[in-house]
Write a protein that holds these residues in place. Structure first.
Motif, short mmCIF file in Angstrom:
data_model
loop_
_atom_site.label_atom_id
_atom_site.label_comp_id
_atom_site.label_asym_id
_atom_site.label_seq_id
_atom_site.Cartn_x
_atom_site.Cartn_y
_atom_site.Cartn_z
N GLN A 87 12.19 -10.68 49.84
CA GLN A 87 12.13 -10.55 51.31
C GLN A 87 13.45 -10.04 51.89
OE1 GLN A 87 10.37 -14.65 51.90
NE2 GLN A 87 9.20 -13.55 53.47
N ARG A 88 14.51 -9.96 51.05
CA ARG A 88 15.78 -9.47 51.61
C ARG A 88 15.61 -8.02 52.07
NH1 ARG A 88 21.02 -10.10 48.17
NH2 ARG A 88 20.55 -12.27 48.70
N SER A 89 14.91 -7.23 51.26
CA SER A 89 14.79 -5.80 51.62
C SER A 89 13.69 -5.60 52.66
CB SER A 89 14.46 -4.99 50.37
OG SER A 89 13.29 -5.52 49.78
N SER A 90 12.71 -6.50 52.66
CA SER A 90 11.55 -6.22 53.54
C SER A 90 11.61 -6.96 54.87
CB SER A 90 10.26 -6.63 52.82
OG SER A 90 10.33 -8.02 52.51
N GLU A 91 12.17 -8.18 54.89
CA GLU A 91 12.05 -8.95 56.14
C GLU A 91 13.34 -9.57 56.67
OE1 GLU A 91 8.79 -10.87 54.20
OE2 GLU A 91 7.59 -10.72 56.02
N LEU A 92 14.35 -9.73 55.84
CA LEU A 92 15.54 -10.46 56.29
C LEU A 92 16.11 -9.91 57.61
CD1 LEU A 92 17.72 -12.64 55.78
CD2 LEU A 92 19.04 -10.86 54.61
N ASN A 93 16.37 -8.63 57.65
CA ASN A 93 17.03 -8.06 58.85
C ASN A 93 16.14 -8.17 60.09
OD1 ASN A 93 19.32 -7.40 57.35
ND2 ASN A 93 18.47 -5.41 56.78
N ALA A 94 14.84 -7.93 59.89
CA ALA A 94 13.91 -8.01 61.03
C ALA A 94 13.81 -9.45 61.52
CB ALA A 94 12.53 -7.49 60.61
N PHE A 95 13.73 -10.39 60.59
CA PHE A 95 13.66 -11.82 60.97
C PHE A 95 14.92 -12.22 61.73
CE2 PHE A 95 10.55 -13.92 57.68
CZ PHE A 95 9.53 -13.11 58.14
N TRP A 96 16.09 -11.82 61.20
CA TRP A 96 17.35 -12.25 61.81
C TRP A 96 17.46 -11.67 63.22
CZ3 TRP A 96 20.60 -15.85 62.34
CH2 TRP A 96 21.92 -15.66 62.77
N LEU A 97 17.11 -10.38 63.38
CA LEU A 97 17.19 -9.78 64.72
C LEU A 97 16.23 -10.48 65.67
CD1 LEU A 97 18.16 -7.77 66.81
CD2 LEU A 97 16.55 -6.08 65.86
N GLU A 98 15.04 -10.80 65.18
CA GLU A 98 14.04 -11.48 66.03
C GLU A 98 14.59 -12.83 66.51
OE1 GLU A 98 11.20 -10.34 67.20
OE2 GLU A 98 10.93 -12.24 68.27
N ILE A 99 15.23 -13.56 65.61
CA ILE A 99 15.80 -14.87 65.98
C ILE A 99 16.94 -14.68 66.99
CG2 ILE A 99 17.12 -16.85 65.08
CD1 ILE A 99 14.07 -16.92 64.50
#
Ligand SMILES: CN(C)c1nc(=O)c2c([nH]1)N([C@@H]1O[C@H](COP(=O)(O)OP(=O)(O)O)[C@@H](O)[C@H]1O)CN2C
Length: 177
Positions: A87-99
């Protein structure tokens, strides 16, 4: 004119320098209180997925340090979202920005007062995102549950993540030590 945020926020960076104590490794990067300044900072720094393992970003309301010991954190806890390695490549950045946007945008309605900040831990064993709230006691349970529900929906999580009380985490560390 710039668009003011409801709160002033401070961004912290943790780099795991073995020669220094944990607290010394927590460094304050900058603070901001407008939407425009948030984007300046966010677009200027590395994405979470580009950090070396062992590093963290923390975004806390100004005046609250990103550690259990801080007056405002000491009776609180965190919603803990644990990602698996892919999930680091697929979701980490999107999740962090969303939070981050939930935090600065006060997305938790009248429970936004209970929010202290959020932490992203970049780790080889799997990255983590924590949303820290001010008080883990039963008196604040509806706030905690509401915040958890909003986070779960914002990230599209299938299961509700665990909520951990800090003094339990801190105790676990001391026992481990
Ligand atoms: C003031 N003080 C010392 C102090 N105050 C703190 O608030 C605090 C710590 N220490 N932490 C230390 O980092 C280790 C890794 O936790 P990790 O969350 O990075 O997660 P990993 O074990 O690296 O996955 C923890 O085991 C703990 O030693 C963590 N932590 C939040």
């Amino acid at each position: 004119i710039k668009h003011p945020l409801h709160n002033k926020w401070t961004l912290w960076y943790f780099e795991n320098d073995k020669n220094k104590g944990w607290e010394e490794n927590q460094r304050e990067i900058t603070s901001f209180s407008t939407v425009e300044d948030f984007w300046c900072v966010f677009n200027h720094i590395k994405q979470a997925s580009d950090l070396r393992v062992g590093c963290d970003y923390s975004l806390f309301k100004s005046g609250i340090r990103p550690m259990w010991e801080d007056e405002t954190n000491k009776n609180g806890g965190r919603w803990l979202i644990s990602l698996d390695r892919k999930q680091r490549s697929s979701e980490l950045n999107a999740f962090w920005l969303e939070i981050l946007l939930c935090l600065i945008g006060e997305a938790f309605d009248d429970y936004s007062e209970d929010i202290c900040g959020a932490v992203v831990n970049v780790r080889a064993k799997g990255d983590k995102i924590g949303i820290w709230t001010v008080d883990a006691s039963r008196s604040k349970s509806d706030g905690i549950l509401s915040i958890g529900e909003i986070v779960k929906n914002a990230l599209g999580l299938k299961v509700t993540p665990p909520y951990e009380v800090h003094n339990a985490s801190a105790a676990r560390v001391s026992i481990k030590l």
